[in-house]
Write a protein that holds these residues in place. Structure first.
Motif, PDB file in Angstrom:
ATOM      1  N   GLN A   1       0.829  -1.198   0.000  1.00 39.31           N
ATOM      2  CA  GLN A   1       0.000   0.000   0.000  1.00 39.31           C
ATOM      3  C   GLN A   1       0.874   1.263   0.000  1.00 39.31           C
ATOM      4  N   VAL A   2       0.375   2.300  -0.663  1.00 37.28           N
ATOM      5  CA  VAL A   2       1.106   3.562  -0.818  1.00 37.28           C
ATOM      6  C   VAL A   2       0.701   4.527   0.287  1.00 37.28           C
ATOM      7  N   GLU A   3       1.689   5.234   0.839  1.00 37.45           N
ATOM      8  CA  GLU A   3       1.424   6.272   1.838  1.00 37.45           C
ATOM      9  C   GLU A   3       1.551   7.650   1.195  1.00 37.45           C
ATOM     10  N   SER A   4       0.454   8.358   1.097  1.00 39.90           N
ATOM     11  CA  SER A   4       0.427   9.766   0.735  1.00 39.90           C
ATOM     12  C   SER A   4       0.891  10.047  -0.695  1.00 39.90           C
ATOM     13  N   THR A   5       1.363  11.302  -0.923  1.00 38.41           N
ATOM     14  CA  THR A   5       1.604  11.818  -2.275  1.00 38.41           C
ATOM     15  C   THR A   5       3.086  12.013  -2.574  1.00 38.41           C
ATOM     16  N   GLY A   6       3.965  11.261  -1.930  1.00 38.65           N
ATOM     17  CA  GLY A   6       5.395  11.480  -2.087  1.00 38.65           C
ATOM     18  C   GLY A   6       6.093  10.552  -3.057  1.00 38.65           C
ATOM     19  N   ALA A   7       5.373   9.880  -3.955  1.00 40.96           N
ATOM     20  CA  ALA A   7       5.980   8.927  -4.873  1.00 40.96           C
ATOM     21  C   ALA A   7       6.624   9.640  -6.066  1.00 40.96           C
ATOM     22  N   THR A   8       7.516   8.910  -6.769  1.00 38.55           N
ATOM     23  CA  THR A   8       8.136   9.429  -7.988  1.00 38.55           C
ATOM     24  C   THR A   8       8.579   8.257  -8.850  1.00 38.55           C
ATOM     25  N   VAL A   9       8.882   8.526 -10.132  1.00 39.23           N
ATOM     26  CA  VAL A   9       9.380   7.499 -11.058  1.00 39.23           C
ATOM     27  C   VAL A   9      10.737   7.928 -11.587  1.00 39.23           C
TER      28      VAL A   9
ATOM     29  N   GLN B   1       6.716   5.299  -0.538  1.00 38.62           N
ATOM     30  CA  GLN B   1       6.761   4.945   0.879  1.00 38.62           C
ATOM     31  C   GLN B   1       5.637   3.971   1.185  1.00 38.62           C
ATOM     32  N   ARG B   2       5.970   2.864   1.853  1.00 38.66           N
ATOM     33  CA  ARG B   2       4.954   1.892   2.246  1.00 38.66           C
ATOM     34  C   ARG B   2       4.097   2.463   3.373  1.00 38.66           C
ATOM     35  N   ARG B   3       2.806   2.179   3.333  1.00 39.38           N
ATOM     36  CA  ARG B   3       1.861   2.771   4.280  1.00 39.38           C
ATOM     37  C   ARG B   3       2.211   2.421   5.722  1.00 39.38           C
ATOM     38  N   ARG B   4       2.090   3.427   6.591  1.00 41.13           N
ATOM     39  CA  ARG B   4       2.322   3.302   8.032  1.00 41.13           C
ATOM     40  C   ARG B   4       3.719   2.795   8.377  1.00 41.13           C
ATOM     41  N   SER B   5       4.722   3.200   7.618  1.00 42.89           N
ATOM     42  CA  SER B   5       6.087   2.786   7.911  1.00 42.89           C
ATOM     43  C   SER B   5       7.050   3.780   7.292  1.00 42.89           C
ATOM     44  N   ARG B   6       8.335   3.676   7.656  1.00 42.14           N
ATOM     45  CA  ARG B   6       9.389   4.471   7.030  1.00 42.14           C
ATOM     46  C   ARG B   6      10.103   3.682   5.935  1.00 42.14           C
TER      47      ARG B   6
ATOM     48  N   ARG C   1      13.986  -0.602   1.669  1.00 35.28           N
ATOM     49  CA  ARG C   1      14.903  -0.222   2.743  1.00 35.28           C
ATOM     50  C   ARG C   1      14.228   0.825   3.625  1.00 35.28           C
ATOM     51  N   ASP C   2      14.465   0.735   4.922  1.00 32.66           N
ATOM     52  CA  ASP C   2      13.964   1.748   5.845  1.00 32.66           C
ATOM     53  C   ASP C   2      14.821   3.006   5.751  1.00 32.66           C
ATOM     54  N   LEU C   3      14.158   4.171   5.703  1.00 35.12           N
ATOM     55  CA  LEU C   3      14.866   5.448   5.730  1.00 35.12           C
ATOM     56  C   LEU C   3      15.222   5.734   7.187  1.00 35.12           C
ATOM     57  N   PRO C   4      16.502   5.756   7.546  1.00 32.62           N
ATOM     58  CA  PRO C   4      16.904   5.797   8.957  1.00 32.62           C
ATOM     59  C   PRO C   4      16.285   6.965   9.723  1.00 32.62           C
ATOM     60  N   HIS C   5      15.622   6.641  10.828  1.00 30.71           N
ATOM     61  CA  HIS C   5      15.088   7.604  11.799  1.00 30.71           C
ATOM     62  C   HIS C   5      13.996   8.518  11.232  1.00 30.71           C
ATOM     63  N   ALA C   6      13.523   8.254  10.040  1.00 28.27           N
ATOM     64  CA  ALA C   6      12.532   9.155   9.435  1.00 28.27           C
ATOM     65  C   ALA C   6      11.190   9.041  10.149  1.00 28.27           C
ATOM     66  N   GLY C   7      10.541  10.185  10.376  1.00 32.24           N
ATOM     67  CA  GLY C   7       9.182  10.169  10.896  1.00 32.24           C
ATOM     68  C   GLY C   7       8.214   9.660   9.844  1.00 32.24           C
ATOM     69  N   PHE C   8       7.091   9.078  10.292  1.00 32.89           N
ATOM     70  CA  PHE C   8       6.118   8.548   9.339  1.00 32.89           C
ATOM     71  C   PHE C   8       4.726   8.588   9.939  1.00 32.89           C
ATOM     72  N   HIS C   9       3.740   8.554   9.062  1.00 35.74           N
ATOM     73  CA  HIS C   9       2.314   8.515   9.381  1.00 35.74           C
ATOM     74  C   HIS C   9       1.914   9.635  10.330  1.00 35.74           C
ATOM     75  N   GLY C  10       2.258  10.863   9.943  1.00 39.63           N
ATOM     76  CA  GLY C  10       1.777  12.022  10.662  1.00 39.63           C
ATOM     77  C   GLY C  10       2.698  12.580  11.716  1.00 39.63           C
ATOM     78  N   GLN C  11       3.949  12.107  11.789  1.00 35.56           N
ATOM     79  CA  GLN C  11       4.887  12.669  12.766  1.00 35.56           C
ATOM     80  C   GLN C  11       5.435  14.019  12.300  1.00 35.56           C
TER      81      GLN C  11
END
Length: 480
Positions: free
Chosen positions: A294-302, A310-315, A331-341
């Motif tokens: 699942q996709v989280e929000s509007t931050g995708a690109t090609v 970004q996978r939904r509810r995760s970094r 891969r997890d983006l190190p220490h990145a906030g996610f899902h409304g942080q």
């Protein structure tokens, strides 16, 4: 009476063949009186005509009807035509009920999100009102008196400043281009109110970079054109979304391919592909892919034949290969906030924003260590590993959106104001940021996505169900 009873009993005893089958009953009649009944089987008739009478026949009919009703209630006729149609009707009703419940849940979630946004807007308006009152209450700076020209000095002599005035008061301090970070620090970071950033964009004026014509190189952003609406979304799922074009397209998809994702809903996984801008404008996709996550929000690109999102509810970042239609890296983006942080000011779980420019793949986000300030990371497009990071001095939730051109991050002050500003620029080459003031328009009053499109040298944006584009002009690159 006793005599009659004795006579009857005597008759029974003398009754021949029937004396062993005679019977005597005693009981009260309907009026409550005691009544004796004496019965003797007939010695000649085997059965009486009309046995039971009409009452017994009526009782049998009622019992039969009762049996039919019990059979129907217990499902005895479920296999018949009427039972089959009833089962189909129940199945259709259940399907319609499930669909209605799903739509109700979706609308309820949208309502809650809009209520949260309304509360956020009300808070920001109150903060801006207080800030405006504070600015109005501040005393105006003293005006420099105008000194009339001295005829005695007009013959080539120098004019002296007025008594007590500062000879440098008429100069406007400008950012230092030699790397002095003290003059380039964003003053908005020093104030507590996020709404101050948007107010600052309306009063700050910074000279545009040198050069009045568009440069093919990587200079600073000079201007952004009026928005041009390309198409409108078809349903409520398209209120927010992202549309993209691969600047380095890979077979089997050509360089004119346009991609789109509608991001309203809890299960966002559909990726629509259009052969070119004409088909995109008409709304005729040639390809529809179902993403594995699942996709989280509007931050995708090609980029280079892959979709990055970004996978939904995760970094977790995912690279989805468009040719093989499979996940190529994660891969997890190190220490990145996610899902409304640490989202942009408009919300929408925009914690991680991926983009592409002349220098490659970027991620814009924030961390707890950065305390909400925007962090920029350049990513390896193959492995998604962080190559280098920069921490800015502007809070992510104080700006509406951002985009990257030529390694420079630009932020937009408001997502709803029809006439707002691009109010901040951070250069990753010099690791310095500064306020800017470039007019920007939100044509449809709710801009949820802005990205630079290297292939067409435009900005792509998603503004309240509408997909719009902006032409950009860059100044001449500054000499090193």
């Amino acid at each position: 009476m006793l005599l009659l009873l004795l006579l009857s009993l005597s008759a029974l005893l003398l009754g021949g063949d029937a004396q062993d089958r005679a019977a005597l009953w005693r009981g009260n009649d309907r009026s409550g009186r005691c009544q004796y009944t004496f019965t003797v089987p007939s010695p000649t008739e085997t059965s009486c005509p009309q046995t039971g009478g009409p009452e017994l026949e009526g009782l049998k009919a009622r019992l039969s009807l009762l049996e039919v009703l019990v059979a129907r209630l217990s499902g005895g006729e479920a296999g018949g035509p009427a039972g089959g149609s009833r089962s189909r009707g129940q199945s259709e009703l259940q399907t319609a009920l499930n669909r209605a419940m799903g739509e109700r849940n979706l609308l309820q979630g949208e309502k809650e999100r809009l209520e949260q946004e309304l509360q956020g807007l009300q808070r920001r308006m109150e903060e801006m009102r207080r800030e405006t009152e504070r600015l109005r209450s501040r005393p105006c700076p003293p005006q420099v008196p105008v000194v009339p020209p001295n005829p005695a000095l007009q013959g080539g002599g120098l004019m002296k400043p007025a008594q007590g005035s500062n000879p440098m008061s008429h100069l406007v301090s400008r950012p230092n281009r030699q790397g002095d970070s003290s003059s380039l620090r964003d003053s908005a970071w020093q104030f507590g109110s996020p709404g101050f950033q948007e107010l600052k964009a309306e009063v700050t004026e910074v000279p545009a970079p040198d050069g009045s014509v568009d440069s093919p190189g990587c200079g600073e952003l000079v201007s952004v054109s009026e928005p041009v609406t390309q198409r409108r979304a078809d349903n409520i799922e398209g209120k927010y979304g992202v549309w993209m074009q691969d600047p380095e397209a890979v077979s089997p998809y050509g360089p004119n391919m346009i991609w789109r994702i509608d991001t309203v809903g809890s299960d966002v996984r559909k990726l629509f592909g259009y052969d070119d801008m004409v088909q995109f404008t008409k709304g005729f996709p040639s390809k529809v892919l179902l993403l594995p996550e699942q996709v989280e929000s509007t931050g995708a690109t090609v980029y280079r034949g892959s979709l990055y999102y970004q996978r939904r509810r995760s970094r977790t970042l995912i690279r989805y290969d468009l040719a093989s239609e499979s996940t190529a890296a994660r891969r997890d983006l190190p220490h990145a906030g996610f899902h409304g942080q640490f989202p942009y000011s408009w919300g929408g779980y925009t914690d991680i924003d991926l983009s592409v420019d002349e220098q490659g793949l970027w991620a814009v986000y924030s961390t707890n260590k950065a305390k909400g300030a925007i962090v920029i990371s350049q990513l390896d497009p193959h492995s998604l590993q962080v190559k280098r990071s920069w921490e800015t001095q502007i809070r992510k939730n104080s700006v509406a959106n951002s985009f990257i051109i030529c390694g420079k991050l630009y932020t937009v002050a408001s997502y709803t104001a029809p006439n707002t500003m691009i109010n901040y620029m951070y250069d990753t080459e010099t690791s310095q940021g500064k306020p800017v003031s470039i007019p920007f328009k939100n044509k449809h009053y709710y801009n949820s996505m802005i990205d630079y499109n290297l292939a067409q040298r435009k900005l792509f944006a998603w503004d309240n169900f509408h997909m719009v584009s902006y032409d950009v002009r860059l100044g001449r690159p500054q000499p090193n």
